[in-house]
Design an enzyme around this catalytic site. Structure first.
Site, short mmCIF file in Angstrom:
data_model
loop_
_atom_site.label_atom_id
_atom_site.label_comp_id
_atom_site.label_asym_id
_atom_site.label_seq_id
_atom_site.Cartn_x
_atom_site.Cartn_y
_atom_site.Cartn_z
N SER A 296 0.86 -1.19 0.00
CA SER A 296 0.00 0.00 0.00
C SER A 296 0.89 1.23 0.00
O SER A 296 2.00 1.20 0.54
CB SER A 296 -0.86 0.01 1.26
OG SER A 296 -1.48 1.27 1.44
N TYR B 259 -1.57 -0.34 10.46
CA TYR B 259 -1.68 -0.86 9.09
C TYR B 259 -0.53 -0.30 8.23
O TYR B 259 0.14 -1.05 7.49
CB TYR B 259 -3.04 -0.48 8.50
CG TYR B 259 -3.20 -0.82 7.04
CD1 TYR B 259 -3.46 -2.13 6.63
CD2 TYR B 259 -3.12 0.17 6.05
CE1 TYR B 259 -3.62 -2.45 5.29
CE2 TYR B 259 -3.28 -0.13 4.71
CZ TYR B 259 -3.52 -1.44 4.33
OH TYR B 259 -3.67 -1.74 2.99
N1 LIG Z 1 -8.73 -1.37 -1.31
C1 LIG Z 1 -7.80 -0.49 -1.00
O1 LIG Z 1 -8.05 0.73 -0.88
C2 LIG Z 1 -6.38 -0.95 -0.82
C3 LIG Z 1 -5.36 0.01 -0.89
C4 LIG Z 1 -4.04 -0.38 -0.72
C5 LIG Z 1 -3.74 -1.71 -0.49
N2 LIG Z 1 -4.76 -2.62 -0.42
C6 LIG Z 1 -4.39 -4.00 -0.17
O2 LIG Z 1 -4.92 -4.84 -1.17
C7 LIG Z 1 -5.13 -6.16 -0.64
C8 LIG Z 1 -6.50 -6.63 -1.07
O3 LIG Z 1 -7.49 -5.77 -0.54
P1 LIG Z 1 -8.91 -5.55 -1.24
O4 LIG Z 1 -9.04 -4.11 -1.52
O5 LIG Z 1 -9.11 -6.51 -2.34
O6 LIG Z 1 -9.87 -5.86 0.00
P2 LIG Z 1 -11.01 -6.95 0.21
O7 LIG Z 1 -11.93 -6.96 -0.95
O8 LIG Z 1 -11.55 -6.65 1.57
O9 LIG Z 1 -10.23 -8.34 0.23
C9 LIG Z 1 -9.48 -8.74 1.35
C10 LIG Z 1 -9.08 -10.19 1.15
O10 LIG Z 1 -8.27 -10.61 2.25
C11 LIG Z 1 -8.72 -11.89 2.67
N3 LIG Z 1 -8.42 -12.09 4.09
C12 LIG Z 1 -8.64 -11.25 5.12
N4 LIG Z 1 -8.24 -11.81 6.27
C13 LIG Z 1 -7.74 -13.04 5.94
C14 LIG Z 1 -7.17 -14.10 6.69
N5 LIG Z 1 -7.02 -14.04 8.02
N6 LIG Z 1 -6.76 -15.22 6.02
C15 LIG Z 1 -6.89 -15.31 4.67
N7 LIG Z 1 -7.44 -14.33 3.92
C16 LIG Z 1 -7.85 -13.22 4.56
C17 LIG Z 1 -10.23 -11.85 2.43
O11 LIG Z 1 -10.72 -13.19 2.38
P3 LIG Z 1 -12.27 -13.57 2.68
O12 LIG Z 1 -13.11 -12.45 2.12
O13 LIG Z 1 -12.44 -14.86 1.96
O14 LIG Z 1 -12.41 -13.69 4.17
C18 LIG Z 1 -10.28 -11.15 1.09
O15 LIG Z 1 -10.09 -12.08 0.05
C19 LIG Z 1 -4.91 -6.05 0.87
O16 LIG Z 1 -3.63 -6.54 1.17
C20 LIG Z 1 -4.93 -4.56 1.14
O17 LIG Z 1 -4.12 -4.21 2.23
C21 LIG Z 1 -6.07 -2.28 -0.59
#
Ligand SMILES: NC(=O)c1ccc[n+]([C@@H]2O[C@H](COP(=O)([O-])OP(=O)(O)OC[C@H]3O[C@@H](n4cnc5c(N)ncnc54)[C@H](OP(=O)(O)O)[C@@H]3O)[C@@H](O)[C@H]2O)c1
Length: 251
Positions: free
Chosen positions: A148, A161
């Protein structure tokens, strides 16, 4: 004739967090390029199953994993070895957070700090550790850690975070050196992306941030997925790098 570098036919890719927004978009991009996909899900079994049914190509599977539980990750590694006998691409796209004002240190209790670190920092490291033998055996593997911009701006949903993602960036660099030449390790660092990642964040907040950024666009999961695909297919001479996908908002 040599296989074009963007053809992933015959390759196996694990997308941990494949049930989430960025992970699902990444799984679609990698499947379109020909890879067989393992969708790693935790609580999102329904989302993982729905994604499985729409991925192009064949040989995809959905597998349960809790990345805060190393025994669960080891079971996943065994399942992949049994099902495919190989792993070429690992995308660490799982993560969690909570919105906590940066000056409210009392709200950032020990349990929250531990959980944020276990899922966003220890989880990817434990996953790479468990899958290293399979990745190493291919001789030409790649790990993509979804980090991030919080890691280097110190901004974002909460300060634990941001610190966990900074740790992940350091892991990317250390492991790029330690696991070369058989495994490349790269990071993709999105700014705010339109997913449900931050509880309580709405599209209006994302649009406000986008208007204030140089490219003035809301970053979509597909923008991040294309960066992951580029790291896997085209950036073959790169390891230990960080690709920032934020419309210039960190500038
Ligand atoms: N969206 C943003 O603004 C943003 C910005 C910068 C970085 N990121 C990064 O991008 C990545 C993906 O985020 P996203 O935006 O796609 O969010 P998301 O839609 O909330 O997806 C999060 C994912 O993490 C999985 N997860 C959470 N806790 C877990 C655990 N204990 N064990 C295994 N899987 C787990 C969830 O699995 P389940 O749903 O199956 O439980 C889901 O597949 C993350 O690393 C986040 O930090 C996101």
């Amino acid at each position: 004739m040599a296989q074009p570098c963007d053809d992933l036919t015959g390759r196996v890719a694990l997308v941990v967090g494949g049930s989430g927004g960025i992970g699902a978009a990444t799984a679609r991009q990698l499947a379109r390029a020909g890879a067989r996909i393992v969708i790693g899900y935790h609580q999102g079994r329904t989302a993982a199953t729905a994604l499985l049914s729409e991925l192009p190509g064949t040989g995809h599977r959905a597998m349960l994993v809790a990345i805060d539980d190393s025994a669960s990750i080891r079971r996943l590694a065994d399942e992949i070895a049994d099902a495919y006998g190989r792993l070429d691409i690992l995308v660490n796209a799982a993560g969690m957070t909570r919105a906590i004002p940066h000056d409210d240190l009392d709200a950032l209790d020990d349990a929250t700090i531990d959980r944020v670190f276990a899922v966003n920092l220890r989880g990817p490291l434990a996953t790479i550790r468990a899958l290293k033998p399979l990745l190493q055996a291919t001789g030409d593997a790649v790990v993509v850690n979804i980090s991030s911009t919080s890691a280097f701006t110190g901004r974002g949903s909460n300060i634990a975070y941001a610190a966990a993602k900074a740790g992940l960036d350091t892991l990317t660099r250390s492991l790029a050196r330690a696991l070369a030449p058989a495994i490349r390790v790269v990071g993709v660092s999105p700014g705010s992306v339109e997913t449900d990642f931050v509880p309580g964040r709405d599209r209006e907040a994302l649009q406000r941030q986008a208007r204030a950024s140089p490219l003035q666009r809301v970053i979509e999961p597909d923008d991040v997925a294309r960066a992951v695909l580029a790291c896997v297919t085209h950036l073959k001479a790169a390891t230990g790098i960080r690709i920032v996908v934020d419309g210039g908002s960190h500038l």
